[in-house]
Design a protein around this motif. Sequence first.
Motif, PDB file in Angstrom:
ATOM      1  N   GLU A   8     -45.969 -20.346 -30.360  1.00  0.00           N
ATOM      2  CA  GLU A   8     -45.020 -20.600 -31.235  1.00  0.00           C
ATOM      3  C   GLU A   8     -44.789 -22.187 -32.671  1.00  0.00           C
ATOM      4  OE1 GLU A   8     -42.263 -17.807 -32.493  1.00  0.00           O
ATOM      5  OE2 GLU A   8     -43.163 -15.850 -31.218  1.00  0.00           O
ATOM      6  N   LEU A   9     -45.332 -22.947 -32.626  1.00  0.00           N
ATOM      7  CA  LEU A   9     -45.120 -23.923 -33.983  1.00  0.00           C
ATOM      8  C   LEU A   9     -43.815 -24.124 -34.649  1.00  0.00           C
ATOM      9  CD1 LEU A   9     -49.116 -25.150 -34.539  1.00  0.00           C
ATOM     10  CD2 LEU A   9     -47.302 -25.282 -32.855  1.00  0.00           C
ATOM     11  N   PRO A  10     -43.000 -24.775 -33.988  1.00  0.00           N
ATOM     12  CA  PRO A  10     -41.725 -24.976 -35.104  1.00  0.00           C
ATOM     13  C   PRO A  10     -41.878 -25.415 -36.398  1.00  0.00           C
ATOM     14  CG  PRO A  10     -42.209 -27.179 -32.852  1.00  0.00           C
ATOM     15  CD  PRO A  10     -43.292 -26.182 -33.326  1.00  0.00           C
ATOM     16  N   ALA A  11     -41.319 -25.918 -37.132  1.00  0.00           N
ATOM     17  CA  ALA A  11     -41.648 -25.952 -39.121  1.00  0.00           C
ATOM     18  C   ALA A  11     -42.125 -27.835 -38.719  1.00  0.00           C
ATOM     19  CB  ALA A  11     -40.785 -25.213 -40.173  1.00  0.00           C
ATOM     20  N   SER A  12     -41.459 -28.257 -38.089  1.00  0.00           N
ATOM     21  CA  SER A  12     -42.241 -29.177 -38.201  1.00  0.00           C
ATOM     22  C   SER A  12     -43.035 -30.335 -37.096  1.00  0.00           C
ATOM     23  CB  SER A  12     -40.170 -30.080 -37.285  1.00  0.00           C
ATOM     24  OG  SER A  12     -39.854 -29.802 -35.979  1.00  0.00           O
ATOM     25  N   SER A  13     -43.542 -29.315 -36.893  1.00  0.00           N
ATOM     26  CA  SER A  13     -44.892 -29.878 -35.853  1.00  0.00           C
ATOM     27  C   SER A  13     -45.930 -29.652 -37.025  1.00  0.00           C
ATOM     28  CB  SER A  13     -45.639 -28.878 -35.979  1.00  0.00           C
ATOM     29  OG  SER A  13     -47.222 -28.623 -35.022  1.00  0.00           O
ATOM     30  N   PRO A  14     -46.409 -31.210 -36.550  1.00  0.00           N
ATOM     31  CA  PRO A  14     -47.738 -31.537 -38.446  1.00  0.00           C
ATOM     32  C   PRO A  14     -48.737 -30.772 -37.899  1.00  0.00           C
ATOM     33  CG  PRO A  14     -47.317 -33.461 -36.211  1.00  0.00           C
ATOM     34  CD  PRO A  14     -46.431 -32.081 -35.851  1.00  0.00           C
ATOM     35  N   VAL A  15     -49.143 -30.155 -37.622  1.00  0.00           N
ATOM     36  CA  VAL A  15     -50.197 -28.522 -38.379  1.00  0.00           C
ATOM     37  C   VAL A  15     -49.336 -27.931 -38.150  1.00  0.00           C
ATOM     38  CG1 VAL A  15     -51.174 -27.050 -36.449  1.00  0.00           C
ATOM     39  CG2 VAL A  15     -51.140 -28.518 -34.824  1.00  0.00           C
ATOM     40  N   CYS A  16     -48.050 -27.426 -38.328  1.00  0.00           N
ATOM     41  CA  CYS A  16     -47.670 -26.615 -39.799  1.00  0.00           C
ATOM     42  C   CYS A  16     -47.188 -27.499 -40.864  1.00  0.00           C
ATOM     43  CB  CYS A  16     -46.225 -26.181 -39.322  1.00  0.00           C
ATOM     44  SG  CYS A  16     -45.763 -25.460 -37.525  1.00  0.00           S
ATOM     45  N   SER A  17     -47.419 -28.670 -41.210  1.00  0.00           N
ATOM     46  CA  SER A  17     -47.377 -29.685 -42.018  1.00  0.00           C
ATOM     47  C   SER A  17     -48.659 -29.023 -43.151  1.00  0.00           C
ATOM     48  CB  SER A  17     -47.047 -30.919 -42.032  1.00  0.00           C
ATOM     49  OG  SER A  17     -45.765 -31.046 -41.906  1.00  0.00           O
ATOM     50  N   GLN A  18     -49.567 -29.111 -42.026  1.00  0.00           N
ATOM     51  CA  GLN A  18     -51.065 -29.329 -42.779  1.00  0.00           C
ATOM     52  C   GLN A  18     -51.711 -27.612 -42.974  1.00  0.00           C
ATOM     53  OE1 GLN A  18     -54.112 -30.360 -38.541  1.00  0.00           O
ATOM     54  NE2 GLN A  18     -52.951 -32.452 -39.259  1.00  0.00           N
ATOM     55  N   VAL A  19     -50.855 -26.614 -42.566  1.00  0.00           N
ATOM     56  CA  VAL A  19     -50.763 -25.625 -42.606  1.00  0.00           C
ATOM     57  C   VAL A  19     -50.633 -24.827 -44.137  1.00  0.00           C
ATOM     58  CG1 VAL A  19     -50.551 -22.666 -42.617  1.00  0.00           C
ATOM     59  CG2 VAL A  19     -51.187 -24.030 -40.544  1.00  0.00           C
ATOM     60  N   PHE A  20     -49.127 -25.564 -44.297  1.00  0.00           N
ATOM     61  CA  PHE A  20     -47.701 -25.686 -45.336  1.00  0.00           C
ATOM     62  C   PHE A  20     -49.116 -26.025 -47.445  1.00  0.00           C
ATOM     63  CE2 PHE A  20     -44.308 -25.698 -42.974  1.00  0.00           C
ATOM     64  CZ  PHE A  20     -44.585 -23.912 -42.743  1.00  0.00           C
ATOM     65  N   ASN A  21     -49.541 -27.520 -46.550  1.00  0.00           N
ATOM     66  CA  ASN A  21     -50.143 -28.218 -47.311  1.00  0.00           C
ATOM     67  C   ASN A  21     -52.100 -26.818 -47.979  1.00  0.00           C
ATOM     68  OD1 ASN A  21     -49.388 -31.520 -48.205  1.00  0.00           O
ATOM     69  ND2 ASN A  21     -49.150 -31.081 -45.953  1.00  0.00           N
ATOM     70  N   LEU A  22     -52.371 -26.668 -46.803  1.00  0.00           N
ATOM     71  CA  LEU A  22     -53.904 -25.837 -47.328  1.00  0.00           C
ATOM     72  C   LEU A  22     -52.995 -24.138 -48.475  1.00  0.00           C
ATOM     73  CD1 LEU A  22     -55.336 -25.702 -44.031  1.00  0.00           C
ATOM     74  CD2 LEU A  22     -56.008 -27.160 -46.052  1.00  0.00           C
ATOM     75  N   ILE A  23     -52.118 -24.338 -47.699  1.00  0.00           N
ATOM     76  CA  ILE A  23     -51.373 -23.022 -48.775  1.00  0.00           C
ATOM     77  C   ILE A  23     -51.195 -22.929 -49.883  1.00  0.00           C
ATOM     78  CG2 ILE A  23     -49.773 -21.801 -48.345  1.00  0.00           C
ATOM     79  CD1 ILE A  23     -49.332 -22.186 -45.655  1.00  0.00           C
ATOM     80  N   PHE A  24     -50.324 -24.876 -50.299  1.00  0.00           N
ATOM     81  CA  PHE A  24     -49.925 -24.762 -52.098  1.00  0.00           C
ATOM     82  C   PHE A  24     -51.317 -25.240 -52.521  1.00  0.00           C
ATOM     83  CE2 PHE A  24     -45.956 -24.756 -50.312  1.00  0.00           C
ATOM     84  CZ  PHE A  24     -45.068 -24.560 -51.840  1.00  0.00           C
ATOM     85  N   ARG A  25     -52.005 -25.746 -52.284  1.00  0.00           N
ATOM     86  CA  ARG A  25     -53.510 -25.810 -52.297  1.00  0.00           C
ATOM     87  C   ARG A  25     -54.403 -25.072 -52.962  1.00  0.00           C
ATOM     88  NH1 ARG A  25     -56.760 -30.126 -47.842  1.00  0.00           N
ATOM     89  NH2 ARG A  25     -54.784 -31.727 -48.277  1.00  0.00           N
ATOM     90  N   LYS A  26     -54.123 -23.820 -52.377  1.00  0.00           N
ATOM     91  CA  LYS A  26     -54.189 -22.596 -52.667  1.00  0.00           C
ATOM     92  C   LYS A  26     -53.907 -22.300 -53.596  1.00  0.00           C
ATOM     93  CE  LYS A  26     -55.608 -17.982 -50.792  1.00  0.00           C
ATOM     94  NZ  LYS A  26     -55.791 -17.118 -49.571  1.00  0.00           N
ATOM     95  N   ILE A  27     -52.729 -22.386 -53.671  1.00  0.00           N
ATOM     96  CA  ILE A  27     -51.271 -21.817 -54.718  1.00  0.00           C
ATOM     97  C   ILE A  27     -51.659 -22.429 -56.156  1.00  0.00           C
ATOM     98  CG2 ILE A  27     -49.079 -21.690 -55.849  1.00  0.00           C
ATOM     99  CD1 ILE A  27     -48.529 -21.332 -53.097  1.00  0.00           C
ATOM    100  N   LEU A  28     -52.115 -23.806 -56.221  1.00  0.00           N
ATOM    101  CA  LEU A  28     -52.433 -24.593 -57.092  1.00  0.00           C
ATOM    102  C   LEU A  28     -53.741 -24.492 -57.691  1.00  0.00           C
ATOM    103  CD1 LEU A  28     -51.028 -28.331 -56.832  1.00  0.00           C
ATOM    104  CD2 LEU A  28     -50.015 -26.123 -58.362  1.00  0.00           C
ATOM    105  N   LYS A  29     -55.023 -23.782 -56.615  1.00  0.00           N
ATOM    106  CA  LYS A  29     -56.297 -23.355 -57.219  1.00  0.00           C
ATOM    107  C   LYS A  29     -55.609 -21.798 -58.568  1.00  0.00           C
ATOM    108  CE  LYS A  29     -59.104 -25.398 -54.020  1.00  0.00           C
ATOM    109  NZ  LYS A  29     -59.763 -25.050 -52.613  1.00  0.00           N
ATOM    110  N   LYS A  30     -54.526 -21.168 -57.667  1.00  0.00           N
ATOM    111  CA  LYS A  30     -54.553 -19.713 -58.107  1.00  0.00           C
ATOM    112  C   LYS A  30     -54.259 -19.898 -59.390  1.00  0.00           C
ATOM    113  CE  LYS A  30     -54.306 -17.207 -54.482  1.00  0.00           C
ATOM    114  NZ  LYS A  30     -55.346 -16.281 -54.962  1.00  0.00           N
ATOM    115  N   LEU A  31     -53.654 -21.763 -60.101  1.00  0.00           N
ATOM    116  CA  LEU A  31     -53.426 -21.673 -61.588  1.00  0.00           C
ATOM    117  C   LEU A  31     -54.330 -22.200 -62.725  1.00  0.00           C
ATOM    118  CD1 LEU A  31     -49.344 -22.936 -60.811  1.00  0.00           C
ATOM    119  CD2 LEU A  31     -49.584 -21.333 -60.980  1.00  0.00           C
TER     120      LEU A  31
END
Length: 666
Positions: A8-31
Amino acid sequence: MTLRLTQELPASSPVCSQVFNLIFRKILKKLSMYRIGRNFYNPSQPVEIPQHKLSLWPGFAISVSQFEHRLLFGADVSYKVLRNETVLEFMENLYHRTEPACFTQTCKKQLSGLVVLTRYNNKTYRIDDIDWSVRPTDTFRRRDGSEVTYVDYYKQQYDIAVSDLRQPVLVSLLRRGRSGEAQARLAHLLPELCFLTGLSSQATCDFQLMKAVAQEMRLSPLERQQRLARLADDIQRNKDTRFELETWGLHFGCQLSLTGRVVPAERILLQDQVCQPVSAADWSRDLRACKLLSTRSLRRWLLLCGDRAEHLVESFLSCLKRVGSSMGFAVDSPKILKVQESPAAFLRAIQKHFDPDVQLVLCILPSMQQGYYDCIKKYLDCDCPVPSQCVLARTLSRQGMQMSVASKVAMQMACKLGGELWAVEIPLKSLMVVGIDVCRDAFSKEMLVLGFVASTNPQITRWFSRCVLQRSTSDVADCLKAFMTGALSKWHQCNHDLPARIVVYRDGVGDGQLKTLVEYEVPQLLSSVAQLGAQPSPRLSVVVVRKRCAPRFFAEMSRSVQNPPLGTVVDSEATRPDWYDFYLVSQAACQGTVGPTYYNVIYDDNGLRPDHMQRLTFKLCHLYYNWPGLIRTPAPCQYAHKLTFLVAQSLHKEPSLELANSLFYL
């Protein structure tokens, strides 16, 4: 398929930051936003500037990163500048302005490297070549193996009728995908369907055009905050984006509020008095009745002007002598040369009348044509080293501005002769500051121009400058050792000792290059200090400077938000947990929102307290002699930038070492 939990990766992991950025890119596309480059834009709400045939697409630059104690979603307003001009229209206009024999070569030179937008799919492409042998009626092979003409393809796929059947195709080299194709793919584009993005060099020189663009793009702090609050509100109100957030267990917290502090204002030291400026942003009025810190008399110099500027010379010289007298800068009458209005005529006159006793050459240029400036600077900075000053005739002809223009020209000329305009109090004794910047050569993009500027006196008012052209970033790290050794030798020559402390400000660096700096450039700087064998050895600090940083800060006042005051420092909450970093606001914004400068101390052997490092950095923002006021970056950084820009745009080779001890590039 069997899935097994491994970690399990902590929220501070660089991998998690990459995933969060992908999620918000998807969110802006939905807008209903489209991604262009790294940012997202809304083409359905364009801002039109019809008088200049421009469109601005509003959008946002977003990022999700781990800061001190929490995960922060950062967003800033961004605009994409689009020209309402197709590449085909650009080519037709160019055809009427050039000789038919050299049209294809000129067209390729003008278009290569430009980024175009195809509005039928809202994608951007970089033009790498033009294929003159292919026409829209030719066929190409689809991925399924069938062949179709370009005309039929656009009609079937996008219901677009191609009108010009004689146009060539643009070639764009697509980046290799993650599937690891052996060969890079090429995209063929029709000029008729491609729209130019960005502004040309001619457009950026158009005052009215840039003013119209700035009026739309410069948002006040309140307008910017409202735009960002609306984005957050849209994300939370839209059912699709809200579902996406809830699926990942994410939700927006409150708006980040933090406490900054303001460093004290600085006093400006002049020759016969200490000045406390009325405004730290601009103390030009305070200088009018004061003598500069130190100057050298200008006795022998040349003044060149065209036939049409002859009537401007007498009044300009009169103003120059008057302002020079009040500044303590003695200016004698020059040898005036009247020449024809062509770059070759200016150059021939300099070559014919120059002698070793000439201290400076001033040229009144008839136009902004690059050929005048380039040929004069290349000859006087490289082949026949002597400081030079270029002034546009149009600038001297402005009514009511003669004294102001003469004041600025006099200060630049005084600097280029080795003068010192002003100083600030530097409590650290025996301190040398260094500025390093890198940019690409305008003619040869594979060449990197490295600028290195170092102070040579404890008051930080005299400078030693070097510049070199290299082919790779590794070569840049290798030549730093030679530059630092030369700067230390110059310091020893001027002060008969070595500096006790060295602070290096490194500009032109992104997050991905920090490792290279730590592993290659810092050891080179350390080895150049160690090889001197001095005891004790000078202590070194290396600070990375970035002007383009995502966060912006607002000061809450009277139930509204405003730009923070000059000297505002933020070193908590919005900083990285594992870095020694801080933000500094050292620039005033008359219009729009001020942007802070981000500093990251990647190596520190000086042991300065963080507030002392911040205060020193703020002091250095006062010492740029091309502007009587605060600037956004420390003076050594700005000097290094000016040096690299001159070499990259005009010289394209290393300046003469005989000019290394003067600010000849101002």
